[in-house]
Design a protein around this motif. Structure first.
Motif, PDB file in Angstrom:
ATOM      1  N   LYS A   1      46.051  47.287 -87.639  1.00  0.00           N
ATOM      2  CA  LYS A   1      46.699  46.103 -88.228  1.00  0.00           C
ATOM      3  C   LYS A   1      48.162  45.968 -87.805  1.00  0.00           C
ATOM      4  O   LYS A   1      48.978  45.394 -88.519  1.00  0.00           O
ATOM      5  CB  LYS A   1      46.628  46.168 -89.774  1.00  0.00           C
ATOM      6  CG  LYS A   1      45.268  46.459 -90.349  1.00  0.00           C
ATOM      7  CD  LYS A   1      44.266  45.370 -90.003  1.00  0.00           C
ATOM      8  CE  LYS A   1      42.899  45.674 -90.624  1.00  0.00           C
ATOM      9  NZ  LYS A   1      41.872  44.732 -90.195  1.00  0.00           N
TER      10      LYS A   1
ATOM     11  N   GLU B   1      46.132  39.102 -89.547  1.00  0.00           N
ATOM     12  CA  GLU B   1      45.135  40.160 -89.346  1.00  0.00           C
ATOM     13  C   GLU B   1      45.529  41.025 -88.162  1.00  0.00           C
ATOM     14  O   GLU B   1      45.355  42.246 -88.176  1.00  0.00           O
ATOM     15  CB  GLU B   1      43.750  39.541 -89.117  1.00  0.00           C
ATOM     16  CG  GLU B   1      42.626  40.546 -88.843  1.00  0.00           C
ATOM     17  CD  GLU B   1      42.329  41.462 -90.023  1.00  0.00           C
ATOM     18  OE1 GLU B   1      41.787  42.555 -89.792  1.00  0.00           O
ATOM     19  OE2 GLU B   1      42.624  41.084 -91.178  1.00  0.00           O
TER      20      GLU B   1
ATOM     21  N   LYS C   1      45.555  38.606 -96.989  1.00  0.00           N
ATOM     22  CA  LYS C   1      45.619  39.768 -96.098  1.00  0.00           C
ATOM     23  C   LYS C   1      46.559  40.877 -96.619  1.00  0.00           C
ATOM     24  O   LYS C   1      46.848  41.837 -95.910  1.00  0.00           O
ATOM     25  CB  LYS C   1      46.114  39.340 -94.707  1.00  0.00           C
ATOM     26  CG  LYS C   1      45.208  38.338 -94.002  1.00  0.00           C
ATOM     27  CD  LYS C   1      43.900  38.976 -93.583  1.00  0.00           C
ATOM     28  CE  LYS C   1      43.017  38.012 -92.816  1.00  0.00           C
ATOM     29  NZ  LYS C   1      41.728  38.621 -92.415  1.00  0.00           N
TER      30      LYS C   1
END
Length: 410
Positions: free
Chosen positions: A94, A155, A186
């Motif tokens: 990430k 993301e 997220k």
């Protein structure tokens, strides 16, 4: 457009690229700041030349960022970072791209960036701005917006969630609706980012011109709940706005986490990679502020006691935190007026101000070595109460009266 003190160097570098048929653009945050009439601190440049080609043009270089296509060239004893246009493929953890592919297309390079306001490029010679994602429009509207799909951008790199909050504070911008929705969606990905990165973004946010706005967005993504196990009240956020700028960052954290037990707070600060010095200061501020009696000042000796515990080095921060929490009430005014008016900082406030030291006590052969520190602190308490007692003769006489009860006193 003036690029500051390095203007001439940048133009000379640009000419070398142009002479060799390469493109050369100013990109990123520096261009954003220039368009906002702010002074940029770091200049980033992009080119269609590969890292190898850049190094051929400028043999005197630094290769520390070569993995991501960045070469630091040394020109007239200055370092300028230049990055090859690139496309980033498959992000991992990430945060970072797993694979970087070079491209000759500037637009493709701009497309990979985080927010529209950071995705513009400017020709050094004619100041023509390449703006495919309406970055200038968002600058004018004071909006932070992800390029393309916000879900995809966040993301790829979860740090962008914190960067959006940070920019909202430093630029005093609002975060666009879809970007904010994606930030909330997220938010769990933030937990995968290195603690150093998180701490750095948090630090920059707290020093922003509208820190309150940035904190608001951090609340939206449960930052404080995830990393401090705290629900930050709006009331506390407002109190940080009353702080003076000196050491603001550390004082703000002290106020925002004022409800957190000190032991747990220390654990969280260690987890977030705060330095030992920062942790020590934050916990020191808290230990003084948490002492309910220390601000119960009625006479000058009470203020001297406060100064003694707060130390000459840090009393201003302690009193500033107290002012932010309690307001400029009678106690605060009594403290600050008398510190200045009575010149209390010149009074003896610490052990090193005493006219007697451990060696002097040792030479008396009346006190065991293990009790010397305790005796010095007792003497200091007398002197704080009455600074005129700070003479060697008086303190030696006082030790003799203490000797009888020294073991009963502790």
């Amino acid at each position: 457009m003036n690029l500051g003190k390095n203007n001439q160097n940048i133009i000379k570098i640009a000419k070398i690229f142009k002479k060799n048929n390469y493109e050369f653009y100013l990109v990123g945050g520096a261009l954003r700041d220039l368009l906002l009439n702010k002074k940029p601190y770091d200049f980033d440049f992009a080119t269609n030349a590969t890292p190898e080609e850049i190094m051929l043009l400028f043999p005197n270089n630094i290769k520390t960022g070569i993995k991501h296509g960045t070469v630091g060239i040394i020109f007239n004893k200055k370092i300028f970072e230049i990055t090859t246009y690139r496309i980033e493929k498959e992000y991992e953890n990430k945060r970072a791209p797993k694979q970087v592919e070079y491209t000759k297309n500037l637009i493709k390079d701009l497309e990979r960036r985080d927010f529209t306001i950071n995705a513009m490029a400017m020709d050094i010679f004619n100041f023509n701005i390449i703006d495919c994602y309406d970055g200038k429009k968002d600058l004018n509207k004071k909006i932070i917006r992800c390029i393309g799909s916000a879900n995809k951008r966040l993301e790829e790199d979860a740090l962008r969630i914190l960067r959006a909050a940070r920019f909202s504070a430093t630029l005093n911008f609002n975060i666009e609706k879809n970007t904010l929705i994606s930030m909330k969606y997220k938010k769990e990905n933030i937990l995968m980012i290195s603690r150093e990165r998180i701490k750095n973004e948090f630090h920059k946010l707290l020093e922003g011109t509208n820190m309150q706005k940035g904190i608001y967005y951090l609340k939206k993504v449960d930052f404080f709940k995830n990393f401090f196990n705290l629900e930050i009240k709006t009331k506390l956020i407002k109190k940080t706005l009353l702080l003076e700028k000196d050491k603001f960052y550390l004082k703000a954290i002290t106020i925002l986490t004022i409800k957190k037990p000190i032991k747990e707070l220390k654990e969280k600060l260690i987890l977030l990679k705060f330095s030992n010095k920062e942790i020590k200061l934050i916990l020191f501020y808290r230990s003084i502020i948490d002492n309910n009696n220390i601000f119960n000042v009625k006479k000058l000796s009470d203020i001297r006691y406060l100064l003694s515990k707060s130390t000459r080095e840090h009393y201003k921060e302690i009193i500033d935190i107290y002012k932010a929490l309690k307001g400029k009430k009678k106690k605060y005014l009594f403290i600050v007026k008398n510190i200045k008016r009575k010149k209390l900082l010149k009074n003896p406030l610490s052990l090193r101000d005493l006219k007697i030291n451990g060696k002097d006590i040792q030479n008396l052969n009346q006190i065991e070595n293990k009790n010397i520190g305790k005796v010095l602190n007792i003497l200091l308490s007398y002197v704080i109460e009455n600074p005129k007692l700070n003479t060697k003769n008086y303190l030696i006489k006082k030790i003799k009266t203490l000797k009888i009860n020294i073991f009963h006193s502790f």
